[in-house]
Write a protein that holds these residues in place. Structure first.
Motif, PDB file in Angstrom:
ATOM      1  N   GLY A 249       0.641  -1.260   0.142  1.00  0.00           N
ATOM      2  CA  GLY A 249      -0.042   0.249   0.274  1.00  0.00           C
ATOM      3  C   GLY A 249       0.732   1.751   0.224  1.00  0.00           C
ATOM      4  N   LEU A 250       2.018   0.805  -0.101  1.00  0.00           N
ATOM      5  CA  LEU A 250       2.860   2.125  -0.630  1.00  0.00           C
ATOM      6  C   LEU A 250       2.645   3.394  -1.729  1.00  0.00           C
ATOM      7  CD1 LEU A 250       5.899   0.305   0.721  1.00  0.00           C
ATOM      8  CD2 LEU A 250       4.480   2.396   1.974  1.00  0.00           C
ATOM      9  N   ALA A 251       2.533   4.142  -1.802  1.00  0.00           N
ATOM     10  CA  ALA A 251       2.148   5.418  -2.776  1.00  0.00           C
ATOM     11  C   ALA A 251       3.736   5.846  -3.340  1.00  0.00           C
ATOM     12  CB  ALA A 251       2.053   6.766  -2.832  1.00  0.00           C
ATOM     13  N   GLN A 252       3.917   5.540  -5.174  1.00  0.00           N
ATOM     14  CA  GLN A 252       4.645   5.385  -5.997  1.00  0.00           C
ATOM     15  C   GLN A 252       4.366   5.991  -7.399  1.00  0.00           C
ATOM     16  OE1 GLN A 252       6.241   1.123  -6.756  1.00  0.00           O
ATOM     17  NE2 GLN A 252       4.303   0.453  -5.532  1.00  0.00           N
TER      18      GLN A 252
ATOM     19  N   GLN B 167       6.654  10.862   8.774  1.00  0.00           N
ATOM     20  CA  GLN B 167       5.704  10.148   7.785  1.00  0.00           C
ATOM     21  C   GLN B 167       6.578   8.420   6.498  1.00  0.00           C
ATOM     22  OE1 GLN B 167       3.069  11.962   5.350  1.00  0.00           O
ATOM     23  NE2 GLN B 167       2.216   9.986   4.227  1.00  0.00           N
ATOM     24  N   ILE B 168       7.678   9.225   6.247  1.00  0.00           N
ATOM     25  CA  ILE B 168       8.989   9.128   5.623  1.00  0.00           C
ATOM     26  C   ILE B 168       9.407   8.125   6.263  1.00  0.00           C
ATOM     27  CG2 ILE B 168      11.011   9.415   4.864  1.00  0.00           C
ATOM     28  CD1 ILE B 168       9.926  12.101   4.155  1.00  0.00           C
ATOM     29  N   GLN B 169       9.920   8.372   7.156  1.00  0.00           N
ATOM     30  CA  GLN B 169      10.312   7.267   8.500  1.00  0.00           C
ATOM     31  C   GLN B 169       9.687   6.146   8.154  1.00  0.00           C
ATOM     32  OE1 GLN B 169      11.017   9.775  11.603  1.00  0.00           O
ATOM     33  NE2 GLN B 169      13.094   9.600  11.487  1.00  0.00           N
TER      34      GLN B 169
ATOM     35  N   ILE C 119       4.238  11.941  -0.537  1.00  0.00           N
ATOM     36  CA  ILE C 119       5.347  11.595  -0.292  1.00  0.00           C
ATOM     37  C   ILE C 119       5.599  10.150  -1.365  1.00  0.00           C
ATOM     38  CG2 ILE C 119       6.736  10.100   0.848  1.00  0.00           C
ATOM     39  CD1 ILE C 119       5.967  11.977   3.329  1.00  0.00           C
ATOM     40  N   LEU C 120       6.190  10.267  -2.301  1.00  0.00           N
ATOM     41  CA  LEU C 120       5.876   8.766  -3.504  1.00  0.00           C
ATOM     42  C   LEU C 120       7.281   8.289  -3.014  1.00  0.00           C
ATOM     43  CD1 LEU C 120       5.195  10.238  -6.680  1.00  0.00           C
ATOM     44  CD2 LEU C 120       3.130   9.379  -4.337  1.00  0.00           C
ATOM     45  N   ILE C 121       6.951   6.713  -2.579  1.00  0.00           N
ATOM     46  CA  ILE C 121       8.375   5.662  -2.745  1.00  0.00           C
ATOM     47  C   ILE C 121       9.345   5.647  -4.118  1.00  0.00           C
ATOM     48  CG2 ILE C 121       7.085   3.615  -2.664  1.00  0.00           C
ATOM     49  CD1 ILE C 121       9.279   2.760  -1.029  1.00  0.00           C
ATOM     50  N   ASN C 122      10.494   5.650  -3.765  1.00  0.00           N
ATOM     51  CA  ASN C 122      11.660   5.818  -5.209  1.00  0.00           C
ATOM     52  C   ASN C 122      11.399   4.345  -5.714  1.00  0.00           C
ATOM     53  OD1 ASN C 122      12.646   5.935  -7.472  1.00  0.00           O
ATOM     54  ND2 ASN C 122      13.732   6.907  -6.451  1.00  0.00           N
ATOM     55  N   GLU C 123      13.224   3.694  -4.520  1.00  0.00           N
ATOM     56  CA  GLU C 123      13.188   2.492  -4.478  1.00  0.00           C
ATOM     57  C   GLU C 123      13.933   2.275  -2.907  1.00  0.00           C
ATOM     58  OE1 GLU C 123      16.052   2.395  -7.429  1.00  0.00           O
ATOM     59  OE2 GLU C 123      18.015   3.268  -5.963  1.00  0.00           O
ATOM     60  N   ILE C 124      14.100   0.894  -2.773  1.00  0.00           N
ATOM     61  CA  ILE C 124      14.985   0.524  -1.826  1.00  0.00           C
ATOM     62  C   ILE C 124      16.125  -0.199  -2.046  1.00  0.00           C
ATOM     63  CG2 ILE C 124      14.236  -1.887  -1.221  1.00  0.00           C
ATOM     64  CD1 ILE C 124      13.754  -1.454   1.697  1.00  0.00           C
TER      65      ILE C 124
ATOM     66  N   VAL D 111      16.152   4.135   2.227  1.00  0.00           N
ATOM     67  CA  VAL D 111      15.105   4.126   0.998  1.00  0.00           C
ATOM     68  C   VAL D 111      14.711   5.443   0.621  1.00  0.00           C
ATOM     69  CG1 VAL D 111      12.768   3.156   0.891  1.00  0.00           C
ATOM     70  CG2 VAL D 111      13.926   1.896   2.647  1.00  0.00           C
ATOM     71  N   ASP D 112      14.848   5.367  -0.597  1.00  0.00           N
ATOM     72  CA  ASP D 112      14.535   6.659  -1.384  1.00  0.00           C
ATOM     73  C   ASP D 112      13.142   7.327  -1.137  1.00  0.00           C
ATOM     74  OD1 ASP D 112      17.547   6.203  -1.721  1.00  0.00           O
ATOM     75  OD2 ASP D 112      17.209   6.375  -3.904  1.00  0.00           O
ATOM     76  N   PHE D 113      12.960   8.238  -1.398  1.00  0.00           N
ATOM     77  CA  PHE D 113      11.483   9.040  -1.130  1.00  0.00           C
ATOM     78  C   PHE D 113      11.322  10.445  -2.620  1.00  0.00           C
ATOM     79  CE2 PHE D 113      11.344   6.440   2.141  1.00  0.00           C
ATOM     80  CZ  PHE D 113      10.225   5.888   2.289  1.00  0.00           C
ATOM     81  N   PHE D 114      10.844  10.340  -2.591  1.00  0.00           N
ATOM     82  CA  PHE D 114      10.621  11.774  -3.994  1.00  0.00           C
ATOM     83  C   PHE D 114       9.422  12.379  -2.787  1.00  0.00           C
ATOM     84  CE2 PHE D 114      10.254   9.176  -8.006  1.00  0.00           C
ATOM     85  CZ  PHE D 114      11.891   9.790  -7.912  1.00  0.00           C
TER      86      PHE D 114
END
Length: 368
Positions: free
Chosen positions: A155-158, A289-291, A320-325, A309-312
Motif C-alpha cells: 500500500g505504498l504510494a508510487q 511519515q517518511i520514516q 510522499i512517493l516511494i522511489n526504491e530501496i 529507502v529513497d522517496f520523492f
C-alpha cells in the motif's frame, strides 16, 4: 577471548566495482578502530572483474591503495587465489582456502552479482552468517519491477510506471510504436527509462520526446531483459536509512540536491556535483511519515540488516512517493547511509559493529 574473523568481500563483476573498493576501505578502517580492533580480525577477499576470488596480499594491497590491481592474465595461481581449471572450454573455480576460516561475512558488493541475491545464496549455502538481506530481500531490492509490486502490495504510494521486456522492444518492429504510444498516453513526458536490474543509475535515461524514448528503450534493453519506464515528477529527493532485523529503526531523513538533469552515476560519485543535507528541512509530520514508510518498505521486501529507502516529496501537494530501496547502499564515510546514522547518533565504527552483530543474530534464529 579470540577475535571474530570477518570476511570482507569486495570488488565484484558489476559496474560498481570501484565503488565497492571505496566502501570496503571505509569498513576496514572502521573494523580497525579502537572500539572494534579487539573484537574483529579482517580477512579480505577481492573479487576481480573476471570473477576470480583472491585472498591474502592482493586484497590487502587493494584496501591500502584503493586501486584495481593490474594482474597478468596468465598469472600462475597461488594458494591465496581462486584457482581455475578448464574442461570442455568451461572455466571452473575453486575458492581460496581462507574461505573456511571466516566466522561472519561482510559482502560489500554493489550492483549485479553483489546485492541481487546471487552472492547471498552462495553465502547461505556456506552456512556462515553474513551482513545484509538474504536471497529474497536482496533479489526484490535489486529488481525494480518486483520491488514495485511488493511496494504496491504493502500500500505504498508510487509514481506511475510501465513495464516492458527486451523481447517486446527488439523482436517485432510493428509493435514497438504501439508500446511508445502506450507509454506516452500513460506517463507523458518527461519520463525515466530504467533497466530493471542495475544499480547506481547505470543505463537510466530521462526522456522528453518520442525519439529520445525510442533510443532510451533500445539502450536499456541492451543492459537488461526487463525494463521499467516511470513518470517524471517535480519533487524533492529525500532518503531514510534503516538498521535492524525484525525490529528495525529508521534514521533521520536526508535530502539530495543537484544541478544535473537527474541523479545519475556521474552526479552520485563525482565530488561536488551533489549536496547532502542531513537532516532534511521538512515538517515533523512529513519526516515521521517518511520514516514509517521506510520501515514498511523494509518489511515489504523482507530486508535485513541495512537498507536505504529513497522517496520523492512533492511539496506542492504534500505527497510522499516511494522511489526504491537499496539493500546494500554505498558505505564510504561520505555516503548517505552512514552519514544519516551519524546524524542519528551512531558513529561509523559503531554502525559496522552493529551490522555484524545483526548478522550473527539473524543466523542464530531458526529459518533466519
Amino acid at each position: 577471548m579470540s577475535k571474530l574473523r570477518v570476511g570482507l568481500l569486495f570488488g565484484g563483476r558489476s559496474g560498481e566495482h570501484e565503488v565497492s573498493i571505496s566502501s570496503a576501505r571505509a569498513i576496514a578502517l572502521a573494523l580497525s578502530a579502537e572500539e572494534n580492533a579487539n573484537k574483529y580480525e579482517i580477512l579480505p577477499f577481492y573479487i576481480q572483474k573476471d570473477g576470480r576470488w583472491l585472498a591474502g596480499d592482493v586484497p590487502q594491497q587493494v584496501l591500502t591503495s584503493g586501486k584495481v590491481p593490474q594482474l597478468p592474465e596468465n598469472e600462475t595461481p597461488s594458494a591465496n587465489s581462486l584457482l581455475s581449471t578448464t574442461k570442455n572450454n568451461l572455466t571452473r573455480w575453486q575458492f581460496p582456502s581462507q574461505v573456511g576460516e571466516v566466522d561472519v561475512w561482510f559482502p560489500i558488493l554493489h550492483g549485479p552479482n553483489g546485492e541481487d541475491g546471487t552472492i547471498q545464496g552462495l553465502l547461505s549455502l556456506m552456512q556462515v552468517p553474513f551482513v545484509g538481506s538474504g536471497v529474497l530481500g536482496s533479489a526484490l531490492g535489486m529488481d525494480k519491477i518486483a520491488m514495485k509490486m511488493a511496494f504496491a502490495q504493502a500500500g505504498l504510494a508510487q509514481v506511475k510506471y510501465v513495464t516492458l521486456t527486451r523481447a517486446q522492444i527488439w523482436s517485432n518492429p510493428c509493435i514497438f510504436p504501439k508500446l511508445c504510444d502506450e507509454i506516452e498516453a500513460t506517463l507523458g513526458y518527461p519520463c525515466f527509462v530504467k533497466p530493471a536490474n542495475l544499480g547506481s543509475s547505470v543505463g537510466i535515461a530521462k526522456v522528453r520526446s518520442r525519439q529520445e524514448l525510442e533510443t532510451a528503450l533500445d539502450n536499456a534493453a541492451s543492459y537488461d531483459r526487463r525494463i521499467i519506464v516511470e513518470a517524471g515528477v517535480i519533487a524533492r529527493e529525500v532518503e531514510c536509512a534503516v538498521l535492524g532485523n525484525d525490529q528495525p529503526q529508521a534514521s533521520v531523513v536526508g535530502e539530495i540536491s543537484f544541478e544535473s538533469d537527474f541523479y545519475d552515476y556521474e552526479t552520485k560519485y563525482t565530488e561536488g556535483l551533489a549536496d547532502l543535507l542531513i537532516p532534511a528541512q521538512l515538517p515533523d509530520s512529513v519526516t515521521r511519515q517518511i520514516q514509517d514508510m521506510a520501515l514498511q518498505a523494509f518489511a515489504a521486501v523482507d530486508a535485513a540488516g541495512l537498507a536505504r529507502v529513497d522517496f520523492f516529496y512533492v511539496e506542492a501537494t504534500g505527497e510522499i512517493l516511494i522511489n526504491e530501496i537499496n539493500t546494500f547502499p554505498g558505505f564510504t564515510a561520505t555516503s548517505m547511509y552512514p552519514q544519516m546514522w551519524a546524524k542519528s547518533g551512531i558513529t561509523f565504527a559503531e554502525l559496522v559493529d552493529r551490522l555484524i552483530q545483526l548478522a550473527l543474530e539473524r543466523h542464530s534464529t531458526p529459518l533466519g
